[in-house]
Design a protein around this motif. Structure first.
Motif, PDB file in Angstrom:
ATOM      1  N   TYR A  73      47.384  21.818 -48.055  1.00 16.03           N
ATOM      2  CA  TYR A  73      48.869  21.162 -47.919  1.00 16.03           C
ATOM      3  C   TYR A  73      49.496  22.563 -47.054  1.00 16.03           C
ATOM      4  O   TYR A  73      50.656  22.024 -46.379  1.00 16.03           O
ATOM      5  N   SER A  74      49.285  23.491 -47.498  1.00 16.13           N
ATOM      6  CA  SER A  74      50.039  24.703 -46.728  1.00 16.13           C
ATOM      7  C   SER A  74      49.471  24.828 -45.086  1.00 16.13           C
ATOM      8  O   SER A  74      50.355  24.793 -44.492  1.00 16.13           O
ATOM      9  N   SER A  77      51.814  21.967 -43.600  1.00 17.43           N
ATOM     10  CA  SER A  77      53.173  22.437 -43.636  1.00 17.43           C
ATOM     11  C   SER A  77      53.486  23.183 -42.280  1.00 17.43           C
ATOM     12  O   SER A  77      54.422  23.037 -41.636  1.00 17.43           O
TER      13      SER A  77
END
Length: 120
Positions: A73-74, A77
């Motif tokens: 998810y980093s 993003s």
């Protein structure tokens, strides 16, 4: 970097793996059946697709992640901010806060994060 996108249903399947890993393929099939109402073939197809993207691996019937949930998810993003805001985190925050007011705790946490980066 491989295409690491996931749809909503793939994300739910991935969360099953991240939450329970390492797990056997038969355990994964049982979880997918119980939580997603999937047949065995669907679970294997999605596992294969996510493995080809470099997110998971199925080695000798044991499923594990190649990238953690947080890392995944980093990366998502970062990619979103790069593609949508030309890599500008301030531009993203400005757009985000136009429609959603931050709570005092959120502002405090963001300040803490910024301050911690200044210490490095």
């Amino acid at each position: 970097m491989k295409d690491m996108k996931m749809g909503a249903i793939e994300s739910r399947f991935a969360d099953i793996i991240w939450k329970n890993e390492p797990l056997s393929t038969s355990e994964l099939v049982r979880f997918a059946e119980a939580e997603l109402n999937w047949k065995r073939t669907t679970a294997y197809t999605v596992l294969k697709r996510l493995s080809e993207r470099g997110i998971f691996q199925n080695k000798n019937g044991t499923v594990t992640s190649l990238i953690s949930r947080e890392e995944f998810y980093s990366l998502q993003s970062e990619k979103f901010i790069e593609e949508t805001f030309q890599g500008s985190l301030p531009a993203f925050l400005a757009a985000f806060t136009k429609r959603k007011e931050l709570t005092k705790d959120e502002v405090k946490e963001i300040r803490r994060l910024i301050d911690s980066f200044g210490e490095e």
